[in-house]
Design a protein around this motif. Sequence first.
Motif, PDB file in Angstrom:
ATOM      1  N   ALA A 159      -2.076 -11.538  -1.859  1.00  0.00           N
ATOM      2  CA  ALA A 159      -2.363 -10.107  -1.742  1.00  0.00           C
ATOM      3  C   ALA A 159      -2.483  -9.468  -3.121  1.00  0.00           C
ATOM      4  CB  ALA A 159      -1.281  -9.418  -0.929  1.00  0.00           C
ATOM      5  N   GLY A 160      -1.645  -9.901  -4.060  1.00  0.00           N
ATOM      6  CA  GLY A 160      -1.743  -9.395  -5.429  1.00  0.00           C
ATOM      7  C   GLY A 160      -3.058  -9.782  -6.072  1.00  0.00           C
ATOM      8  N   CYS A 161      -3.480 -11.020  -5.856  1.00  0.00           N
ATOM      9  CA  CYS A 161      -4.775 -11.485  -6.371  1.00  0.00           C
ATOM     10  C   CYS A 161      -5.910 -10.646  -5.795  1.00  0.00           C
ATOM     11  CB  CYS A 161      -4.993 -12.948  -6.015  1.00  0.00           C
ATOM     12  SG  CYS A 161      -3.899 -14.116  -6.849  1.00  0.00           S
ATOM     13  N   GLU A 162      -5.878 -10.440  -4.487  1.00  0.00           N
ATOM     14  CA  GLU A 162      -6.947  -9.702  -3.816  1.00  0.00           C
ATOM     15  C   GLU A 162      -7.061  -8.271  -4.330  1.00  0.00           C
ATOM     16  OE1 GLU A 162      -5.854 -10.107   0.244  1.00  0.00           O
ATOM     17  OE2 GLU A 162      -6.406 -12.243   0.358  1.00  0.00           O
ATOM     18  N   GLU A 163      -5.919  -7.673  -4.663  1.00  0.00           N
ATOM     19  CA  GLU A 163      -5.948  -6.300  -5.169  1.00  0.00           C
ATOM     20  C   GLU A 163      -6.673  -6.228  -6.512  1.00  0.00           C
ATOM     21  OE1 GLU A 163      -5.727  -2.523  -4.603  1.00  0.00           O
ATOM     22  OE2 GLU A 163      -4.510  -3.706  -3.219  1.00  0.00           O
ATOM     23  N   MET A 164      -6.491  -7.234  -7.344  1.00  0.00           N
ATOM     24  CA  MET A 164      -7.189  -7.269  -8.630  1.00  0.00           C
ATOM     25  C   MET A 164      -8.699  -7.429  -8.422  1.00  0.00           C
ATOM     26  SD  MET A 164      -4.838  -6.830 -10.951  1.00  0.00           S
ATOM     27  CE  MET A 164      -4.247  -5.626  -9.735  1.00  0.00           C
ATOM     28  N   ASP A 165      -9.077  -8.247  -7.464  1.00  0.00           N
ATOM     29  CA  ASP A 165     -10.501  -8.423  -7.159  1.00  0.00           C
ATOM     30  C   ASP A 165     -11.093  -7.133  -6.601  1.00  0.00           C
ATOM     31  OD1 ASP A 165     -10.421 -11.071  -7.964  1.00  0.00           O
ATOM     32  OD2 ASP A 165     -10.046 -11.832  -5.937  1.00  0.00           O
ATOM     33  N   GLY A 191       0.805  -1.208   0.000  1.00  0.00           N
ATOM     34  CA  GLY A 191       0.000   0.000   0.000  1.00  0.00           C
ATOM     35  C   GLY A 191       0.844   1.266   0.000  1.00  0.00           C
ATOM     36  N   TYR A 192       0.193   2.396   0.149  1.00  0.00           N
ATOM     37  CA  TYR A 192       0.897   3.674   0.026  1.00  0.00           C
ATOM     38  C   TYR A 192       1.911   3.916   1.141  1.00  0.00           C
ATOM     39  CZ  TYR A 192      -1.749   4.941  -4.052  1.00  0.00           C
ATOM     40  OH  TYR A 192      -2.257   4.949  -5.324  1.00  0.00           O
ATOM     41  N   THR A 193       1.807   3.185   2.236  1.00  0.00           N
ATOM     42  CA  THR A 193       2.844   3.260   3.271  1.00  0.00           C
ATOM     43  C   THR A 193       4.195   2.872   2.685  1.00  0.00           C
ATOM     44  OG1 THR A 193       1.272   2.720   5.016  1.00  0.00           O
ATOM     45  CG2 THR A 193       3.592   2.338   5.505  1.00  0.00           C
ATOM     46  N   ALA A 194       4.169   1.936   1.725  1.00  0.00           N
ATOM     47  CA  ALA A 194       5.401   1.423   1.129  1.00  0.00           C
ATOM     48  C   ALA A 194       6.082   2.422   0.205  1.00  0.00           C
ATOM     49  CB  ALA A 194       5.108   0.123   0.376  1.00  0.00           C
ATOM     50  N   LEU A 195       5.409   3.524  -0.111  1.00  0.00           N
ATOM     51  CA  LEU A 195       6.055   4.548  -0.928  1.00  0.00           C
ATOM     52  C   LEU A 195       7.224   5.192  -0.185  1.00  0.00           C
ATOM     53  CD1 LEU A 195       2.975   6.327  -2.533  1.00  0.00           C
ATOM     54  CD2 LEU A 195       4.646   4.872  -3.693  1.00  0.00           C
ATOM     55  N   ALA A 241      -0.870 -10.935  -8.911  1.00  0.00           N
ATOM     56  CA  ALA A 241      -1.794  -9.949  -9.480  1.00  0.00           C
ATOM     57  C   ALA A 241      -2.033 -10.224 -10.961  1.00  0.00           C
ATOM     58  CB  ALA A 241      -1.242  -8.543  -9.279  1.00  0.00           C
ATOM     59  N   LEU A 242      -0.969 -10.506 -11.707  1.00  0.00           N
ATOM     60  CA  LEU A 242      -1.115 -10.750 -13.139  1.00  0.00           C
ATOM     61  C   LEU A 242      -1.904 -12.022 -13.410  1.00  0.00           C
ATOM     62  CD1 LEU A 242       2.435  -9.757 -14.474  1.00  0.00           C
ATOM     63  CD2 LEU A 242       0.318  -8.451 -14.624  1.00  0.00           C
TER      64      LEU A 242
END
Length: 306
Positions: A123-129, A106-110, A154-155
């Motif tokens: 987590a990548g899968c969930e973000e796509m959903d 998330g944006y904390t990681a910026l 995610a891909l």
Amino acid sequence: MTPRPPLDPRLTEQRNPATAEIDRLSALEIARIINLEDQKVAPAVAAQIDAVARAIEFAEAAFRKGGRLIYVGAGTSGRLGVLDASEMPPTYGIDPQMVQGIIAGGYTALLNAVEGAEDSREAGCEEMDAREVGPNDFIFGIAASGSTPYVHGALTRAKQRGARTGFLLCTHPDEWMLQVYDVVIAVLVGPEVVTGSTRMKAGTATKLVLNMVTTGAMIRLGKVYGNLMIDLRATNEKLRDRSERILMETLDLEREPARALLKASGGSVKLAMVMQWTGADRERASAELARHGGRVGEVLKESRAR
């Protein structure tokens, strides 16, 4: 003695023989050697230019269908995706939803490392959903090492949901990647000056590619005329001045007529240009522009033909 093979096959994890003793060099010598290594970046990108062009086409197609370009990455790769996405609305006047950047953690990681975030495929899968990715979208994964689980998760899910997928890495891609993803861009910049520090050459290469993809897609969408950014709105004094100067240059107008035309167009440079060329009011000029896919040059071509 036969040289020992690298312990890790990924280029991003190998030691650079040109910098094996860089810790003993002066500041000037360090700067020179980094600069020499950086000169390898543009040729490496050039070697992948056909794949970059396909990514531009996929992004344009997504936008024309009302879809999105969504970057997915972790660490430096994720930050660069978020950066490129964040620059699109002020540069080309687009809806912020059109180009999005997702970073593991998330944006904390910026600003701060989020331990273990990049290791979760789920987590990548969930973000796509969560973003309801679908067939109109183009999901572009970025992982310099080529192996980030979050990105591949995610891909994979994006593919399952019908989206087109792209992958950018800075090492040799596995064969399965070429078979599964719609476009793979492998920018082989070689080992980093400091082993594994992919914020350097790999990061530079990544920014070049992302800039090319979004800029190319925006040009194809008609947001540039010649080499001028014309799809901007005069929302402050600086942009009003730039907008007026663009109209003065492209339409051969003086400042006051350009200002009046800009006002009549509602502050849209593109509409002002079409209104001037066609003699149409704002509403009809907007329809004419839409009929030509937003490309001002096509409107001018037809207007001249008439």
